[in-house]
Design an enzyme around this catalytic site. Sequence first.
Site, PDB file in Angstrom:
ATOM      1  N   PRO A   1      -0.586  -7.273  -4.630  1.00 38.74           N
ATOM      2  CA  PRO A   1      -1.744  -8.083  -4.235  1.00 38.74           C
ATOM      3  C   PRO A   1      -2.627  -8.436  -5.426  1.00 38.74           C
ATOM      4  O   PRO A   1      -2.586  -7.776  -6.467  1.00 38.74           O
ATOM      5  CB  PRO A   1      -2.486  -7.154  -3.275  1.00 38.74           C
ATOM      6  CG  PRO A   1      -2.230  -5.794  -3.855  1.00 38.74           C
ATOM      7  CD  PRO A   1      -0.822  -5.840  -4.402  1.00 38.74           C
TER       8      PRO A   1
ATOM      9  N   THR B   1      -5.905  -8.250  -5.255  1.00 37.53           N
ATOM     10  CA  THR B   1      -7.110  -7.416  -5.204  1.00 37.53           C
ATOM     11  C   THR B   1      -6.965  -6.131  -6.018  1.00 37.53           C
ATOM     12  O   THR B   1      -7.941  -5.627  -6.566  1.00 37.53           O
ATOM     13  CB  THR B   1      -7.442  -7.057  -3.747  1.00 37.53           C
ATOM     14  OG1 THR B   1      -6.238  -6.617  -3.093  1.00 37.53           O
ATOM     15  CG2 THR B   1      -8.021  -8.254  -3.017  1.00 37.53           C
TER      16      THR B   1
ATOM     17  N   CYS C   1      -8.322  -1.831   0.996  1.00 32.26           N
ATOM     18  CA  CYS C   1      -8.227  -2.163   2.422  1.00 32.26           C
ATOM     19  C   CYS C   1      -8.670  -1.022   3.332  1.00 32.26           C
ATOM     20  O   CYS C   1      -8.866  -1.234   4.532  1.00 32.26           O
ATOM     21  CB  CYS C   1      -6.810  -2.602   2.783  1.00 32.26           C
ATOM     22  SG  CYS C   1      -5.539  -1.397   2.346  1.00 32.26           S
TER      23      CYS C   1
END
Length: 498
Positions: free
Chosen positions: A116, A118, A250
């Site tokens: 990802p 992030t 997350c």
Amino acid sequence: MKLDPDLQSIQEVRHFLQEAKAAQKQLEAMSQQQINAMVESMALAADREAERLAALAVEETGFGNAPDKAAKNRFVAMNVYEAIKDMQTVGIIKKDEQLKVWEIAQPVGIIAAIIPSTNPTSTVLFKCMISIKSRNAIVISPHPSALRCSQEAAMLMQQAAIEAGAPEGIIRCLTQPTLEASAELMKHKLTDVILATGGTAMVKAAYSSGKPAYGVGPGNVPVYIHSSADIPNAVRLIVQSKTFDYGTICASEQALVVDQAVKPQLIQELRHQGAYFLNEKEKQNVESILMIGKGLNPKVVGRSPGVIAGMVGISIPLETKVMIAEETAVGPAHPFSMEKLSPLLALYTVSDWREGCKRCKELLELGGLGHTLGIHCVDETVIEAFGLEKPASRIVVNAGTTFGGIGATTGIMPSLTLGCGSFGNNITSDNIGPQHLLNIKRLAFGIREMVPSGPTEASSAEAIEQAVESIQARSKLGISREEVMQLVKSVLAEMQLQ
């Protein structure tokens, strides 16, 4: 003639997979001592370059902040390494002398790793370390917006492993990460297992590839604050957790669900510890930029409160750590009820823990099924009820969910890939580690005899012979046909009872 970029990227995937296959066969033949030396070298390199990689990630993506990204890199280098360094992953890894079963570890082969934007460096470091620990090769597909920093992290891991004796080609990172390349990587016949961390669409693509896949779903994490909670400590932990790397993990808190009895104290403490409460107009302004279509606006992800406030013309104190909006409803029409991956929180009010249960479940069902739930409470009856009822794989008690979920401040497996179980359409609810990248063979010795469920051939033949002899003997005495039939039926009945 200029080659098509998509075709070039697909060809690169195929080339890397061929290299990985050859390298993995060499790695598979190495000893536990050799594997451990490689993983140690990788952990030391990750620790040494933590700050540099963090700065690269922030510079390239604009997400989060360098100190916290460095901390995530060090989490891999220290916490994850400490958890896996003594794990047996070569040869016979367990002998059960009582049941006479030996377990033998065998690598799955080649890992396709989806990364990802992030957490682009820490996730690369993590997936490389657990792949090498389990004697697998890894081919990495980075997010296009985090290409350079992901490549740097992969190169660092590759060099560290090779310096400790790993073969060339054991770690590879795509230089042209197109959608076509990712699809080819996930579906190629040489790929054995997919480790997918990313958006919902990418994770769904991984599970649709036809290959075994460990995917990570979204984490719309609710946190319930019970009337028995230590409010100052709960707020301290929540603010620290939610603001870490500006909310890009997350497992970070997305909504607070508080008992009415302690709501005034909670609000006062949140303000005292750096929270800014949006009024209705300010809330609407922030909502207007939170979503693009059905997805989260990437311009909001991982940004500081000041940057987000500036995007909608809100003036907030410089010391603001998190912005909070009160909310009463859950659903796509209410952006604050969804996963925000930024220092933004929703605040819900409930009358008691039963209503809190219901609200937390609604939030999980909206977009975080199977991921993580938080609870601040000292009443173990309530804690148990939350653990039994909620569709979450990690229920973090009296700790920040960011750090508790990844295993930094709790006793669960340290990991940056968190399974959501069948709740979230994932194959496992575990925190992923090297043990998930192994085939375990079982060498099982015979320890008991199988008891026959019916008559054996020998006993059947013996019974029939006895019946014949009996009939012959009785026939000399003038036995009738009816008596012979009765005798045969009797013998057959005895055979069935044996």
